[in-house]
Write a protein that holds these residues in place. Sequence first.
Motif, mmCIF file in Angstrom:
data_model
loop_
_atom_site.group_PDB
_atom_site.id
_atom_site.type_symbol
_atom_site.label_atom_id
_atom_site.label_comp_id
_atom_site.label_asym_id
_atom_site.label_seq_id
_atom_site.Cartn_x
_atom_site.Cartn_y
_atom_site.Cartn_z
ATOM 1 N N TRP A 61 0.736 -1.326 -0.143
ATOM 2 C CA TRP A 61 0.040 -0.059 -0.157
ATOM 3 C C TRP A 61 1.081 1.275 -0.080
ATOM 4 N N ALA A 62 1.906 1.175 0.651
ATOM 5 C CA ALA A 62 2.841 2.452 0.797
ATOM 6 C C ALA A 62 3.296 2.629 -0.733
ATOM 7 N N ARG A 63 3.599 1.438 -1.482
ATOM 8 C CA ARG A 63 4.336 1.622 -3.065
ATOM 9 C C ARG A 63 3.177 2.316 -3.800
ATOM 10 N N ILE A 64 1.869 1.683 -3.451
ATOM 11 C CA ILE A 64 0.645 2.049 -4.363
ATOM 12 C C ILE A 64 0.649 3.804 -4.049
ATOM 13 N N HIS A 65 0.514 4.115 -2.896
ATOM 14 C CA HIS A 65 0.346 5.575 -2.736
ATOM 15 C C HIS A 65 1.501 6.400 -2.983
ATOM 16 N N LEU A 66 2.827 5.939 -3.283
ATOM 17 C CA LEU A 66 3.705 6.600 -3.775
ATOM 18 C C LEU A 66 3.922 6.582 -5.110
ATOM 19 N N VAL A 67 3.224 5.890 -5.877
ATOM 20 C CA VAL A 67 3.372 5.874 -7.280
ATOM 21 C C VAL A 67 2.847 7.192 -8.114
ATOM 22 N N PRO A 68 1.722 8.216 -7.412
ATOM 23 C CA PRO A 68 1.436 9.279 -7.831
ATOM 24 C C PRO A 68 2.677 10.471 -7.839
ATOM 25 N N LEU A 69 3.417 10.322 -6.652
ATOM 26 C CA LEU A 69 4.414 11.210 -6.340
ATOM 27 C C LEU A 69 5.534 10.783 -7.276
ATOM 28 N N LEU A 70 5.996 9.573 -7.540
ATOM 29 C CA LEU A 70 6.975 9.213 -8.409
ATOM 30 C C LEU A 70 6.740 9.655 -9.945
ATOM 31 N N GLN A 71 5.513 9.455 -10.109
ATOM 32 C CA GLN A 71 5.012 9.704 -11.648
ATOM 33 C C GLN A 71 5.118 11.226 -11.906
ATOM 34 N N ALA A 72 4.693 12.081 -10.841
ATOM 35 C CA ALA A 72 4.799 13.357 -11.066
ATOM 36 C C ALA A 72 6.225 13.829 -11.003
ATOM 37 N N GLU A 73 7.149 13.240 -10.329
ATOM 38 C CA GLU A 73 8.565 13.533 -10.382
ATOM 39 C C GLU A 73 9.154 13.271 -11.651
ATOM 40 N N GLU A 74 8.618 12.147 -12.091
ATOM 41 C CA GLU A 74 9.208 11.572 -13.477
ATOM 42 C C GLU A 74 8.716 12.878 -14.643
ATOM 43 N N ASP A 75 7.233 12.892 -14.552
ATOM 44 C CA ASP A 75 6.848 14.000 -15.395
ATOM 45 C C ASP A 75 7.570 15.506 -15.474
ATOM 46 N N ARG A 76 7.810 15.957 -14.246
ATOM 47 C CA ARG A 76 8.882 17.106 -14.123
ATOM 48 C C ARG A 76 10.109 16.891 -14.824
ATOM 49 N N ASP A 77 10.476 15.928 -14.766
ATOM 50 C CA ASP A 77 11.886 15.621 -15.227
ATOM 51 C C ASP A 77 11.889 15.354 -16.760
ATOM 52 N N GLN A 78 10.888 14.788 -17.378
ATOM 53 C CA GLN A 78 10.702 14.794 -18.504
ATOM 54 C C GLN A 78 10.392 16.144 -19.501
ATOM 55 N N VAL A 79 9.504 17.031 -18.766
ATOM 56 C CA VAL A 79 9.436 18.284 -19.103
ATOM 57 C C VAL A 79 10.531 19.250 -19.047
ATOM 58 N N ARG A 80 11.435 19.044 -18.087
ATOM 59 C CA ARG A 80 12.578 19.851 -17.860
ATOM 60 C C ARG A 80 13.467 19.553 -18.964
ATOM 61 N N ARG A 81 13.681 18.344 -19.216
ATOM 62 C CA ARG A 81 14.502 17.810 -20.413
ATOM 63 C C ARG A 81 13.828 18.357 -21.466
ATOM 64 N N HIS A 82 12.677 18.141 -21.717
ATOM 65 C CA HIS A 82 12.127 18.513 -23.165
ATOM 66 C C HIS A 82 12.491 20.101 -23.513
ATOM 67 N N TYR A 83 12.209 21.138 -22.503
ATOM 68 C CA TYR A 83 12.519 22.278 -22.589
ATOM 69 C C TYR A 83 13.899 22.686 -22.860
ATOM 70 N N ALA A 84 14.881 21.629 -22.065
ATOM 71 C CA ALA A 84 16.281 21.975 -22.280
ATOM 72 C C ALA A 84 16.766 21.737 -23.727
ATOM 73 N N ASP A 85 16.076 20.482 -24.237
ATOM 74 C CA ASP A 85 16.346 20.051 -25.494
ATOM 75 C C ASP A 85 15.779 21.397 -26.460
ATOM 76 N N LEU A 86 14.763 22.011 -26.269
ATOM 77 C CA LEU A 86 14.098 23.056 -27.147
ATOM 78 C C LEU A 86 15.247 24.266 -26.903
ATOM 79 N N GLY A 87 15.777 24.454 -25.864
ATOM 80 C CA GLY A 87 16.579 25.674 -25.824
ATOM 81 C C GLY A 87 17.947 25.414 -26.611
ATOM 82 N N ARG A 88 18.388 24.023 -26.572
ATOM 83 C CA ARG A 88 19.580 23.727 -27.229
ATOM 84 C C ARG A 88 19.277 23.933 -28.698
#
Length: 119
Positions: A61-88
């Motif tokens: 249950w702890a893992r199930i409740h942590l999935v949205p947090l980990l997914q949000a962190e992964e999404d933020r990282d993907q968006v940051r990388r995407h904008y960094a690629d656009l900047g380059r």
Amino acid sequence: MPQDLPPVGGYDRIQYRRNIPARGFRPSVYIYGVIGVMTYGFYKVGIGIRERNELARERHWARIHLVPLLQAEEDRDQVRRHYADLGRERALLGTETRAYHSDRFVRPTYAVTPATLTK
């Protein structure tokens, strides 16, 4: 010569048994003792299994409740990388090319790995 015969009334009884008292408890006492010890052991094993199952349930249950947090962190990282690629891309080409006809962020479906692997 006449044959020897037993005396009249027979010989005395031969004592082949020793009159030693039995040591320890009756066998039923030992059987009940073993049954009691085994029952207690199985009881403790059952409690341990229940405890282990409860800890596993909490961990799941702890893992199930942590999935949205980990997914949000992964999404933020993907968006940051995407904008960094656009900047380059903007810095190298001077403009922004679009592979898709939309401004919507699309999660990449491939992973970029290094050309040489270091061990």
